[in-house]
Structure formats: structure tokens, C-alpha cells
Design a protein around this motif. Structure first.
Motif, mmCIF file in Angstrom:
data_model
loop_
_atom_site.group_PDB
_atom_site.id
_atom_site.type_symbol
_atom_site.label_atom_id
_atom_site.label_comp_id
_atom_site.label_asym_id
_atom_site.label_seq_id
_atom_site.Cartn_x
_atom_site.Cartn_y
_atom_site.Cartn_z
ATOM 1 N N PHE A 57 10.885 7.593 -12.768
ATOM 2 C CA PHE A 57 10.408 8.074 -11.469
ATOM 3 C C PHE A 57 8.882 8.054 -11.390
ATOM 4 O O PHE A 57 8.194 8.247 -12.399
ATOM 5 C CB PHE A 57 10.871 9.508 -11.223
ATOM 6 N N GLN A 58 8.396 7.874 -10.166
ATOM 7 C CA GLN A 58 6.954 7.945 -9.918
ATOM 8 C C GLN A 58 6.453 9.333 -10.346
ATOM 9 O O GLN A 58 7.023 10.348 -9.952
ATOM 10 C CB GLN A 58 6.695 7.718 -8.421
ATOM 11 N N GLY A 59 5.409 9.357 -11.164
ATOM 12 C CA GLY A 59 4.814 10.635 -11.581
ATOM 13 C C GLY A 59 5.640 11.437 -12.576
ATOM 14 O O GLY A 59 5.311 12.569 -12.904
ATOM 15 N N TYR A 101 17.905 14.516 0.733
ATOM 16 C CA TYR A 101 18.987 14.904 1.655
ATOM 17 C C TYR A 101 18.773 14.387 3.084
ATOM 18 O O TYR A 101 19.729 14.124 3.795
ATOM 19 C CB TYR A 101 19.120 16.435 1.674
ATOM 20 N N ASN A 102 17.515 14.228 3.490
ATOM 21 C CA ASN A 102 17.280 13.819 4.887
ATOM 22 C C ASN A 102 17.190 12.302 5.039
ATOM 23 O O ASN A 102 16.920 11.798 6.114
ATOM 24 C CB ASN A 102 16.013 14.488 5.444
ATOM 25 N N GLY A 103 17.432 11.577 3.949
ATOM 26 C CA GLY A 103 17.372 10.115 4.024
ATOM 27 C C GLY A 103 18.769 9.527 4.059
ATOM 28 O O GLY A 103 19.697 10.094 3.499
ATOM 29 N N GLU A 118 0.831 -1.209 0.000
ATOM 30 C CA GLU A 118 0.000 0.000 0.000
ATOM 31 C C GLU A 118 0.865 1.260 0.000
ATOM 32 O O GLU A 118 2.069 1.203 0.227
ATOM 33 C CB GLU A 118 -0.877 0.016 1.258
ATOM 34 N N SER A 119 0.197 2.391 -0.184
ATOM 35 C CA SER A 119 0.884 3.673 -0.189
ATOM 36 C C SER A 119 1.631 3.894 1.136
ATOM 37 O O SER A 119 1.101 3.589 2.205
ATOM 38 C CB SER A 119 -0.160 4.770 -0.392
ATOM 39 N N GLY A 120 2.850 4.381 1.041
ATOM 40 C CA GLY A 120 3.625 4.700 2.238
ATOM 41 C C GLY A 120 4.379 3.526 2.834
ATOM 42 O O GLY A 120 4.877 3.614 3.959
ATOM 43 N N CYS A 121 4.483 2.428 2.090
ATOM 44 C CA CYS A 121 5.144 1.241 2.653
ATOM 45 C C CYS A 121 6.646 1.181 2.390
ATOM 46 O O CYS A 121 7.316 0.261 2.857
ATOM 47 C CB CYS A 121 4.467 -0.030 2.150
ATOM 48 N N GLY A 122 7.179 2.132 1.621
ATOM 49 C CA GLY A 122 8.633 2.174 1.421
ATOM 50 C C GLY A 122 9.102 1.734 0.051
ATOM 51 O O GLY A 122 10.306 1.527 -0.150
ATOM 52 N N LYS A 123 8.200 1.635 -0.910
ATOM 53 C CA LYS A 123 8.584 1.151 -2.242
ATOM 54 C C LYS A 123 9.494 2.166 -2.957
ATOM 55 O O LYS A 123 10.568 1.818 -3.438
ATOM 56 C CB LYS A 123 7.329 0.883 -3.095
ATOM 57 N N THR A 124 9.048 3.413 -3.007
ATOM 58 C CA THR A 124 9.853 4.438 -3.679
ATOM 59 C C THR A 124 11.179 4.653 -2.948
ATOM 60 O O THR A 124 12.234 4.805 -3.575
ATOM 61 C CB THR A 124 9.063 5.767 -3.759
ATOM 62 N N THR A 125 11.134 4.646 -1.635
ATOM 63 C CA THR A 125 12.361 4.830 -0.849
ATOM 64 C C THR A 125 13.377 3.744 -1.207
ATOM 65 O O THR A 125 14.562 4.024 -1.402
ATOM 66 C CB THR A 125 12.033 4.791 0.658
ATOM 67 N N THR A 126 12.907 2.493 -1.328
ATOM 68 C CA THR A 126 13.796 1.399 -1.717
ATOM 69 C C THR A 126 14.402 1.682 -3.084
ATOM 70 O O THR A 126 15.618 1.578 -3.280
ATOM 71 C CB THR A 126 13.005 0.062 -1.757
HETATM 72 N N1 LIG Z 1 11.975 12.837 2.289
HETATM 73 C C1 LIG Z 1 11.230 12.242 3.226
HETATM 74 N N2 LIG Z 1 11.254 12.684 4.506
HETATM 75 C C2 LIG Z 1 10.545 12.077 5.462
HETATM 76 N N3 LIG Z 1 9.785 10.992 5.275
HETATM 77 C C3 LIG Z 1 9.707 10.504 4.035
HETATM 78 C C4 LIG Z 1 10.425 11.091 2.943
HETATM 79 N N4 LIG Z 1 10.143 10.379 1.820
HETATM 80 C C5 LIG Z 1 9.307 9.390 2.182
HETATM 81 N N5 LIG Z 1 9.047 9.459 3.509
HETATM 82 C C6 LIG Z 1 8.214 8.535 4.300
HETATM 83 O O1 LIG Z 1 8.749 7.220 4.123
HETATM 84 C C7 LIG Z 1 7.697 6.270 4.080
HETATM 85 C C8 LIG Z 1 7.783 5.472 2.812
HETATM 86 O O2 LIG Z 1 7.475 6.323 1.721
HETATM 87 P P1 LIG Z 1 7.572 5.854 0.203
HETATM 88 O O3 LIG Z 1 7.388 7.064 -0.639
HETATM 89 O O4 LIG Z 1 8.814 5.066 0.015
HETATM 90 O O5 LIG Z 1 6.314 4.901 0.078
HETATM 91 P P2 LIG Z 1 5.664 4.209 -1.202
HETATM 92 O O6 LIG Z 1 5.484 2.773 -0.846
HETATM 93 O O7 LIG Z 1 6.465 4.522 -2.411
HETATM 94 O O8 LIG Z 1 4.230 4.885 -1.286
HETATM 95 P P3 LIG Z 1 3.312 5.310 -2.554
HETATM 96 O O9 LIG Z 1 2.588 4.053 -2.991
HETATM 97 O O10 LIG Z 1 2.397 6.325 -2.007
HETATM 98 O O11 LIG Z 1 4.215 5.840 -3.618
HETATM 99 C C9 LIG Z 1 6.393 7.052 4.235
HETATM 100 O O12 LIG Z 1 6.035 7.031 5.606
HETATM 101 C C10 LIG Z 1 6.782 8.454 3.803
HETATM 102 O O13 LIG Z 1 5.984 9.416 4.435
#
Ligand SMILES: Nc1ncnc2c1ncn2[C@@H]1O[C@H](COP(=O)(O)OP(=O)(O)OP(=O)(O)O)[C@@H](O)[C@H]1O
Ligand SMILES: [Mg+2]
Length: 333
Positions: free
Chosen positions: A96-98, A60-62, A42-50
Motif C-alpha cells: 500500500f501507498q505509505g 466503502y464509498n467507492g 500526477e497526484s489525484g489521477c486515479g492510480k491508487t483507486t485503480t
Molecule cells: N474514498 C474516497 N472518497 C472520495 N474521493 C476519493 C476517495 N479516494 C480517492 N478519491 C478521489 O479520487 C481521485 C483519485 O484519487 P487516487 O488516490 O486514486 O489518486 P492517485 O493517482 O493515487 O494520487 P496520488 O499520486 O496522490 O497517490 C482523487 O480525486 C481523490 O480525491
């Protein structure tokens, strides 16, 4: 030859005013050459971060707290930024997403494709524009459109342009982050077909990211399911659909509208993804899990191999018992 991509124990945090966001914890997966792997949750699970961490493009804050990203046997985590430039876009690239909405509206599409080629490949303008035309044709757009502006393209065509840009330097691995979100169903199928064709023809490896499992169903051999930054389950896509083991995967599959049959309203998983600043104790999914029992609130299940290629992190399945420490050798006196 080493595995193309081997991610182990990847753990990523963001520093924010409200506290540390534990965005990804202990992600581990492999992507073989020419293979498509899905990343769902689901949204916010960390996919984009990975995905951003794999490209070493975290904001910068990651930061990567621990773990390794082994690409063709070389760990990218400690690689200095100037050496990363030889890898990023050339070996591994991302849509990239979007991104299809972030094309420059006042610049012709051909120029937007050609410029990064000039930059990364140090190619002459003429050769770069020729390559841009070839790339457009590769993704099913006539090279006559090189001089058009983004607003002259439909959403699906703009996404094709983004895919063309990701292919510009012949990478071995392409990450596509939500490549069909916001496109209508017919166009979604066309973009997924395009990705599948490119994978086969160019022998590309892909990581396809989607919150919608149905998008990954026909395209990806393997799927990794993420929830609140953790890997819940992974395995062959068909096995996950027909016999989901983790209650979260069961929920996602239940929430998966059958695209072939009549459109039933999906049954959503009750509740929301928790705050990743103070995630729940024990198993992160326990507050939403209908099978949760006492142990789930206190301890965290390990990602355990259930059968060959199938892993799940859930106490419903036997946990791997720790290998007992070796007996201490009795020294002769
Ligand atoms: N730059 C940032 N600073 C602080 N928190 C962040 C940052 N980027 C992402 N997050 C947090 O990290 C978590 C994972 O976010 P991420 O964008 O990786 O999720 P996602 O699975 O890609 O979601 P979506 O399906 O909405 O794209 C979320 O809680 C998000 O709020
Ligand atoms: Mg995302």
C-alpha cells in the motif's frame, strides 16, 4: 495460457457529500506473467483507486461502475467477497501507498510478518516465523532482526519489510503503490533493484505505481499514463520517453529530471488536475494543453492504437473511424 491480468473499461466512482467523484473511467491495460507495468500520472489521477479496485479493496464509498478485471481468465468484479479471500494476497497482493509508516510500532517485526501467514495460509506459529525469517532474507534483511521493532529499521528497511509481507503467500502479481516515494535517491535505487531482482527470480508480475516517471524508467517494460481518471497513453516505456505522443506525456517527460545528468529544475505542466466531480468537457486535459483546439473542448478522443502496442487518446492523431454498419440485406420480394 490466458493473460495474467486483463483490465477492460474499468470505471470507478466515489460517492461524497459534494457529489460523485469520477475517479477512474475506462481504464484498460494488460499485465503479462512476469512483466512489470508502470502506472504513472500526477497526484489525484486515479492510480491508487485503480490498484485498490484490482484487489477489490475500495473504500466503502467507492464502487466499480462497469468494466472487468480478468485475472487468469476469470473476471474478479462479480466475485463474492468470501471467494475473493482465496485470491487476495495469495494470487495478487499489494504494497500500500505509505504502508511502511503504518507498521505497528509496539509489535516486533517478525510477528507482523508471521501473523498474516498464520491467517491466510493457516500455518502453525513455528512454520510462520520460519517463513517470516526466509522472507526477510529474501528482501535482504538478516533473520536476526525478526525480534526488532519498526523504529529500529530505517525507512528503506521498513519498505523491504512491507515487500516481504506482500510476498508471504507467493502471489503471481504484486502491486507496489509509490514504493519509493519519501525515500532518498540512493535508497530508491536499492528498493527498485530489489523489486527488479524479485521479479526475475520469482517470475513475478508487477504493477509499479509512481507519479514520477523516472522511477519507472528502468524497471517497467510498459507504462500506462493516467490523467484525471483517464488513460492518456500507453506503450513501451522507452518509446514513451523518446517519442511521447500525448501532450500530457510530453509534459510529464519534460517534467522528468534526468537522473543521470545534472539536476535541472523540471519544467512543470502549468495548471492543476481538475475536479473529478465536474471534470472538463471534451478531452479532460484540454484546459492545460498547449495544442488544444475547438474539437478538444467538445468531444472526447478515444484511446486509439497508433502503432503496435502504442495507444494514445488525443485528436492530434487520427481517430479510428467507426466500422460502417453492415448494409442491410435486401430481402427478395
Ligand atoms: N474514498 C474516497 N472518497 C472520495 N474521493 C476519493 C476517495 N479516494 C480517492 N478519491 C478521489 O479520487 C481521485 C483519485 O484519487 P487516487 O488516490 O486514486 O489518486 P492517485 O493517482 O493515487 O494520487 P496520488 O499520486 O496522490 O497517490 C482523487 O480525486 C481523490 O480525491
Ligand atoms: Mg495514490
Amino acid at each position: 495460457m490466458p493473460t495474467l491480468l486483463e483490465v477492460r473499461d474499468l470505471t470507478i466512482e466515489f460517492r461524497t457529500k459534494a457529489g460523485i467523484v469520477h475517479a477512474v473511467e475506462g481504464a484498460s491495460f494488460n499485465v503479462e506473467r512476469g512483466e512489470a507495468m508502470g502506472l504513472a500520472g500526477e497526484s489525484g489521477c486515479g492510480k491508487t483507486t485503480t490498484a485498490l479496485a484490482l484487489m477489490r479493496l475500495l473504500p466503502y464509498n467507492g464502487r466499480i461502475v462497469r468494466g472487468s478485471i480478468s485475472f487468469e481468465g476469470r473476471d474478479l468484479v462479480p466475485v463474492p467477497e468470501d471467494s475473493m479471500r482465496a485470491i487476495r494476497w495469495k494470487e495478487m497482493s499489494i504494497v500500500f501507498q505509505g504502508a511502511m509508516n503504518s507498521l505497528n510500532p509496539v509489535q516486533r517485526v517478525g510477528r507482523q510478518i508471521a501473523e498474516p501467514i498464520m491467517l491466510h495460509e493457516e500455518a502453525e506459529p513455528e512454520a510462520s516465523f520460519k517463513r517470516a525469517g526466509d522472507l526477510l532474507e529474501l528482501v535482504g534483511i538478516s533473520r536476526n532482526r525478526l525480534n526488532d521493532y519498526p523504529h529500529e529499521f530505517s525507512g528503506g528497511m521498513r519498505q523491504r519489510v512491507m515487500i516481504a509481507m506482500a510476498l508471504a503467500c507467493n502471489p503471481k502479481l504484486v502491486i507496489a503503490d509509490e514504493p519509493v516515494t519519501a525515500l532518498d535517491v540512493m535508497i530508491q535505487a536499492q528498493i527498485l533493484d530489489l523489486l527488479e531482482r524479485l521479479r526475475r527470480e520469482l517470475h513475478l508480475a508487477m504493477i509499479l505505481i509512481s507519479h514520477d516517471l523516472s522511477v519507472l524508467a528502468d524497471t517497467c517494460e510498459q507504462v500506462t499514463i493516467m490523467y484525471a481518471g483517464k488513460t492518456m497513453e500507453s506503450g513501451k516505456t522507452m518509446d514513451l520517453f523518446t517519442d511521447p505522443k500525448h501532450p500530457y506525456t510530453q509534459g510529464l517527460v519534460g517534467a522528468f529530471p534526468d537522473i543521470r545528468g545534472p539536476r535541472n529544475m523540471p519544467e512543470a505542466i502549468p495548471g492543476d488536475v481538475p475536479s473529478l466531480i465536474s471534470p472538463p468537457s471534451g478531452c479532460v486535459f484540454h484546459p492545460r494543453c498547449k495544442f488544444a483546439f475547438d474539437r478538444c473542448t467538445k468531444a472526447e478522443p478515444a484511446l486509439t492504437e497508433l502503432s503496435v502496442g502504442r495507444r494514445a487518446a488525443c485528436f492530434l492523431y487520427p481517430q479510428v473511424t467507426e466500422v460502417p454498419p453492415r448494409p442491410i440485406a435486401i430481402t427478395e420480394v
